[in-house]
Design an enzyme around this catalytic site. Structure first.
Site, PDB file in Angstrom:
ATOM      1  N   ARG A  46     115.297   8.046  86.182  1.00  0.00           N
ATOM      2  CA  ARG A  46     116.089   8.806  85.208  1.00  0.00           C
ATOM      3  C   ARG A  46     117.024   9.738  85.977  1.00  0.00           C
ATOM      4  O   ARG A  46     116.929   9.864  87.201  1.00  0.00           O
ATOM      5  CB  ARG A  46     115.245   9.617  84.222  1.00  0.00           C
ATOM      6  CG  ARG A  46     113.922  10.177  84.638  1.00  0.00           C
ATOM      7  CD  ARG A  46     113.921  11.267  85.696  1.00  0.00           C
ATOM      8  NE  ARG A  46     114.674  12.456  85.380  1.00  0.00           N
ATOM      9  CZ  ARG A  46     114.882  13.449  86.241  1.00  0.00           C
ATOM     10  NH1 ARG A  46     114.388  13.401  87.479  1.00  0.00           N
ATOM     11  NH2 ARG A  46     115.582  14.506  85.921  1.00  0.00           N
ATOM     12  N   GLY A  47     117.951  10.357  85.247  1.00  0.00           N
ATOM     13  CA  GLY A  47     118.954  11.203  85.905  1.00  0.00           C
ATOM     14  C   GLY A  47     120.247  10.403  86.037  1.00  0.00           C
ATOM     15  O   GLY A  47     120.228   9.267  86.504  1.00  0.00           O
ATOM     16  N   ASP A 235     124.823  18.806  82.530  1.00  0.00           N
ATOM     17  CA  ASP A 235     124.999  17.471  81.966  1.00  0.00           C
ATOM     18  C   ASP A 235     126.451  17.210  81.608  1.00  0.00           C
ATOM     19  O   ASP A 235     126.915  16.078  81.647  1.00  0.00           O
ATOM     20  CB  ASP A 235     124.111  17.293  80.731  1.00  0.00           C
ATOM     21  CG  ASP A 235     122.659  17.163  81.135  1.00  0.00           C
ATOM     22  OD1 ASP A 235     121.985  18.206  81.239  1.00  0.00           O
ATOM     23  OD2 ASP A 235     122.209  16.030  81.405  1.00  0.00           O
ATOM     24  N   ASN A 244     123.636  22.027  79.494  1.00  0.00           N
ATOM     25  CA  ASN A 244     122.526  21.666  80.388  1.00  0.00           C
ATOM     26  C   ASN A 244     121.238  21.750  79.578  1.00  0.00           C
ATOM     27  O   ASN A 244     121.234  22.138  78.406  1.00  0.00           O
ATOM     28  CB  ASN A 244     122.501  22.603  81.609  1.00  0.00           C
ATOM     29  CG  ASN A 244     121.567  22.116  82.694  1.00  0.00           C
ATOM     30  OD1 ASN A 244     121.535  20.940  83.030  1.00  0.00           O
ATOM     31  ND2 ASN A 244     120.759  23.017  83.244  1.00  0.00           N
TER      32      ASN A 244
END
Lengths: 341, 341
Positions: A46-47, A235, A244
């Site tokens: 993820r990320g 984000d 974020n």
């Protein structure tokens, strides 16, 4: 090893299974597109930056494994595999970006062998570039940290969200590489506990001193003088706000109250100059994330829950934005950022 | 029923088992001092005022159940039982206060029958006084709330921390009794989740609309205009600060940033004028509270944890203190409070 990488011995993808952390550290192999898709769906990887590499390596894997005999057939095959990968997390912009860039690289190929080579080289380049960008970002950011600083962070903007090094945690790694003694306070980051599960794990792996607190303790630790700087990831950065993980805004207000610098570390790909905060819809996640912890019920089943995934921190609460192209200070002049980018 | 009460049918103590909430609502009976002590130790009953009543009813229970034949023997017996009860939570001031006040009542008795009657009457009076005090506090506090308000609260300063009605939640109950439409936002209150487990449960029982959020969302919800007032309880109020569950200070800063009134609701017994904030040591709780959720590991076993039970909110962040003797506004003049008390 990196969060995700190519395994030259067996010609497949290897990755750290993040769903098992911190209890267990396990490397899993993805030999097929199906197993890669399962890993992405289950958040084993993820990320945003890590997903870009996952998409790219996925296309390379499909090229290696295809048994078709014509270049035309291979191109058709990898495009179809790419669509399957993208469909696992349709809103993850980096995933489709990694897939498409790798497919484009194959378009220069004159034969199947070249197509296999070009896709693998491109995927590897995408992963390497991500690490290199984070390294540059880390070096710029490290200049903001002093020997002996304690840095508070929220969620996981670390190497496990990227291919390696990390953004917010990359700054800390770079500062320590320069010989500065930096300690970290990690907020647990409810409701999914990325801070307690992932950030503390990756810092301990690198022998970086870290203390875990609950999110609500940020006020207390800042008031007690236990925090010198705050660094978080992002984000999305619009003209007027940093989006974020939920809780970031709260920490920014507390930092301002105590005159503690509040830094955002994010690659320039995070900037979204076309939009203002009010135009961005904040994703609401499942209520059960606050009603259960694993199988353990922690709230009445019928209680109403408000569970936004992100919050917005207005630019006036941000001391600087650290990118791979340099550090930007307020007022964040968009033209200046544009030129630098 | 009340959090804890005397069961006249069976001549024993009954209480809501708070360790089973919110999954299960169960009334348990304590027929012996041993079972009462187990209930206190296991936090089946918790909260300072509720513990005062638990100690008092415990002494009454020992008087009812003793088979000794002399008044002198009975007095010896109930004093010994009282010491056993106090030893379950030696730092809980209210527990020993409830025990001692009930023993003192027996000292006026001329015979065993009177001793039994006086202890039970005293215990019942202690419980009734607690409810009556909270009712008065609630009525004073209700004047601060307007029809349509949404009130954010932290932890559980509700009826389950008291014999009934509650302090912070008592204010909300009183306002609703007056016909005001009040909604609540409950912070989950990490690490022990009293907000999600207990506050939401008791509000839903009373059909008071409540929305659960994580602690770190307080900034976001206040910035979005979703909160009109904040009301929290208090564990101790010194000359210069309010000590309450960890996270309270963070919420107070956010409330100040958004010009939202921040109220503390607490009986006058909470005031500790003899001390300043710096003289009070904050209890550090077990690190495992942040490493585990039930049996579920959520952080590396070797990660360092900072886990203070309380924080201190300086008086300048407090808009008013609501007590059973009235509402105090800043500057909180100690002489004025003293006279009112």
């Amino acid at each position: 090893m990196r969060t995700i990488d190519w395994n030259y011995e067996k010609n497949d993808i290897i990755m750290i299974d993040q769903t098992l952390l911190p209890g267990r550290y396990e490397i899993i192999e993805c030999k097929t597109i199906e197993s890669l898709c399962e890993a992405i769906k289950s958040l084993r990887v993820r990320g945003a930056p890590a997903l870009g590499a996952a998409g790219a390596f996925g296309v390379a894997l499909s090229a290696q494994r295809s048994s078709v005999q014509s270049l035309e057939g291979l191109m058709k095959y990898i495009k179809s595999a790419g669509e399957t990968i993208i469909a696992t997390r349709p809103t993850a912009v980096n995933l489709s970006w990694g897939v498409r860039r790798t497919i484009r690289a194959a378009e220069d190929a004159n034969n199947i062998k070249e197509a296999r080579m070009f896709t693998l080289e491109e995927a590897k380049a995408i992963a390497d570039e991500d690490v290199e960008k984070n390294r540059r970002l880390g070096e710029y950011g490290a200049e903001l940290l002093e020997d002996g600083d304690t840095v508070m962070t929220h969620c996981n903007a670390g190497r496990l969200a990227c291919v390696d090094w990390g953004t917010a945690l990359g700054v800390i790694r770079s500062a320590r590489e320069e010989g500065k003694d930096i300690k970290v306070i990690s907020c647990e980051t409810r409701p999914l506990n990325q801070g307690s599960r992932i950030t503390t794990w990756e810092l301990l792996e690198d022998k970086i001193p870290v203390t875990l607190i609950t999110d609500s303790m940020s006020g207390h630790v800042m008031r007690k003088g236990m925090v010198d700087k705050v660094i978080v990831g992002a984000d999305r950065i619009t003209q007027d706000a940093v989006f974020n993980k939920i809780g970031t805004y709260t920490h920014s207000v507390i930092a301002k109250e105590h005159d503690i610098p509040f830094y955002v570390a994010a690659p320039v790909s995070t900037f979204d100059f076309e939009h203002l905060e009010d135009e961005i819809e904040i994703e609401l996640r499942k209520p059960d994330e606050l009603r259960f912890f694993g199988n353990h019920q922690i709230a009445p089943l019928n209680v109403e829950v408000y569970n936004p995934a992100f919050d917005a921190t207005p630019m006036e609460n941000v001391s600087a934005i650290i990118t791979e192209n340099g550090v930007f200070y307020p007022p964040f002049l968009l033209d200046e950022v544009r030129i630098k980018i």
